[in-house]
Design a protein around this motif. Structure first.
Motif, PDB file in Angstrom:
ATOM      1  N   ASN A  42      -8.883 -17.152  -5.905  1.00  0.00           N
ATOM      2  CA  ASN A  42      -8.731 -15.778  -6.379  1.00  0.00           C
ATOM      3  C   ASN A  42      -9.962 -14.917  -6.125  1.00  0.00           C
ATOM      4  O   ASN A  42     -10.082 -13.849  -6.679  1.00  0.00           O
ATOM      5  CB  ASN A  42      -8.394 -15.766  -7.872  1.00  0.00           C
ATOM      6  N   GLU A  43     -10.843 -15.356  -5.264  1.00  0.00           N
ATOM      7  CA  GLU A  43     -12.144 -14.712  -5.150  1.00  0.00           C
ATOM      8  C   GLU A  43     -12.144 -13.344  -4.481  1.00  0.00           C
ATOM      9  O   GLU A  43     -13.187 -12.765  -4.300  1.00  0.00           O
ATOM     10  CB  GLU A  43     -13.116 -15.646  -4.409  1.00  0.00           C
ATOM     11  N   GLY A  44     -11.007 -12.774  -4.130  1.00  0.00           N
ATOM     12  CA  GLY A  44     -11.101 -11.515  -3.431  1.00  0.00           C
ATOM     13  C   GLY A  44     -10.055 -10.477  -3.771  1.00  0.00           C
ATOM     14  O   GLY A  44     -10.105  -9.387  -3.232  1.00  0.00           O
ATOM     15  N   PHE A  45      -9.121 -10.781  -4.639  1.00  0.00           N
ATOM     16  CA  PHE A  45      -8.102  -9.783  -4.952  1.00  0.00           C
ATOM     17  C   PHE A  45      -8.657  -8.834  -6.004  1.00  0.00           C
ATOM     18  O   PHE A  45      -8.960  -9.210  -7.117  1.00  0.00           O
ATOM     19  CB  PHE A  45      -6.805 -10.448  -5.434  1.00  0.00           C
ATOM     20  N   SER A  47      -7.234  -6.159  -7.307  1.00  0.00           N
ATOM     21  CA  SER A  47      -6.246  -5.626  -8.235  1.00  0.00           C
ATOM     22  C   SER A  47      -5.050  -6.552  -8.224  1.00  0.00           C
ATOM     23  O   SER A  47      -5.061  -7.578  -7.548  1.00  0.00           O
ATOM     24  CB  SER A  47      -5.854  -4.202  -7.829  1.00  0.00           C
ATOM     25  N   GLY A  48      -4.008  -6.175  -8.900  1.00  0.00           N
ATOM     26  CA  GLY A  48      -2.890  -7.067  -9.071  1.00  0.00           C
ATOM     27  C   GLY A  48      -1.825  -6.980  -8.004  1.00  0.00           C
ATOM     28  O   GLY A  48      -1.944  -6.258  -7.022  1.00  0.00           O
ATOM     29  N   VAL A 104       3.858  -7.312  -3.628  1.00  0.00           N
ATOM     30  CA  VAL A 104       3.265  -6.036  -3.220  1.00  0.00           C
ATOM     31  C   VAL A 104       1.967  -5.855  -3.989  1.00  0.00           C
ATOM     32  O   VAL A 104       1.940  -5.985  -5.220  1.00  0.00           O
ATOM     33  CB  VAL A 104       4.225  -4.857  -3.519  1.00  0.00           C
ATOM     34  N   THR A 105       0.890  -5.572  -3.267  1.00  0.00           N
ATOM     35  CA  THR A 105      -0.385  -5.288  -3.934  1.00  0.00           C
ATOM     36  C   THR A 105      -0.309  -3.884  -4.513  1.00  0.00           C
ATOM     37  O   THR A 105       0.254  -2.977  -3.912  1.00  0.00           O
ATOM     38  CB  THR A 105      -1.562  -5.426  -2.958  1.00  0.00           C
ATOM     39  N   ILE A 106      -0.881  -3.739  -5.698  1.00  0.00           N
ATOM     40  CA  ILE A 106      -0.717  -2.471  -6.417  1.00  0.00           C
ATOM     41  C   ILE A 106      -2.024  -2.023  -7.050  1.00  0.00           C
ATOM     42  O   ILE A 106      -2.838  -2.841  -7.464  1.00  0.00           O
ATOM     43  CB  ILE A 106       0.393  -2.594  -7.479  1.00  0.00           C
ATOM     44  N   ASP A 107      -2.197  -0.728  -7.083  1.00  0.00           N
ATOM     45  CA  ASP A 107      -3.290  -0.097  -7.819  1.00  0.00           C
ATOM     46  C   ASP A 107      -2.671   0.352  -9.141  1.00  0.00           C
ATOM     47  O   ASP A 107      -1.906   1.317  -9.179  1.00  0.00           O
ATOM     48  CB  ASP A 107      -3.832   1.087  -7.026  1.00  0.00           C
ATOM     49  N   PHE A 108      -2.960  -0.376 -10.198  1.00  0.00           N
ATOM     50  CA  PHE A 108      -2.333  -0.080 -11.486  1.00  0.00           C
ATOM     51  C   PHE A 108      -2.765   1.278 -12.039  1.00  0.00           C
ATOM     52  O   PHE A 108      -1.989   1.940 -12.721  1.00  0.00           O
ATOM     53  CB  PHE A 108      -2.630  -1.186 -12.501  1.00  0.00           C
ATOM     54  N   ASP A 109      -3.995   1.710 -11.743  1.00  0.00           N
ATOM     55  CA  ASP A 109      -4.450   3.020 -12.225  1.00  0.00           C
ATOM     56  C   ASP A 109      -3.659   4.157 -11.561  1.00  0.00           C
ATOM     57  O   ASP A 109      -3.293   5.123 -12.213  1.00  0.00           O
ATOM     58  CB  ASP A 109      -5.954   3.210 -11.965  1.00  0.00           C
TER      59      ASP A 109
END
Length: 132
Positions: A42-45, A47-48, A104-109
């Motif tokens: 998990n060293e590089g994600f 965001s969720g 899908v990678t997401i920007d929660f903000d």
């Protein structure tokens, strides 16, 4: 890299009235294995991720037993803001199901998809299946 392998224990309550593991339990098994895979590296994600789609092909029924199921996972179809995780669910040495999850990678903000970074792409490529 070889496939990521994770063992999942069935629960007695996963069995349905037809005396085999209910199809809804498979989603929980896939989730457990997928989360384990990403916590493994998990060293590089930054965001969720969210799930866009699940597909499951049920090959053979599984009857409850105390030994864990073996799930093998790998990643492919890495796109701008998404990727696909594939699974084989093995009951002993027999494939019981094959599945895939589109993430899908997401920007929660911003409440919107975001592009994968180069570092994230490298992590995902590390989960690619070995060529046959």
């Amino acid at each position: 890299m070889t496939r990521f392998v994770h063992e999942v224990h069935m629960r007695w309550s996963d069995m349905d009235a037809y005396r085999h593991i209910n199809n809804t339990a498979y989603l929980a098994y896939l989730e457990q294995a997928r989360v384990a895979m990403f916590f493994h590296r998990n060293e590089g994600f930054s965001s969720g991720t969210v799930i866009r789609r699940h597909e499951i092909d049920y090959i053979r029924p599984i009857v409850y037993h105390p030994e864990p199921l073996r799930l093998e996972l790998w990643v492919d179809t890495i796109r701008g803001a998404s990727f696909v995780v594939h699974y084989e669910v093995l009951d002993g040495d027999r494939v019981a199901a094959r599945a895939s999850t589109t993430c899908v990678t997401i920007d929660f903000d911003a409440d919107a998809p975001r592009r994968l970074s180069d570092e994230e792409r490298a992590i995902l490529r590390g989960f690619a299946d070995e060529p046959a």
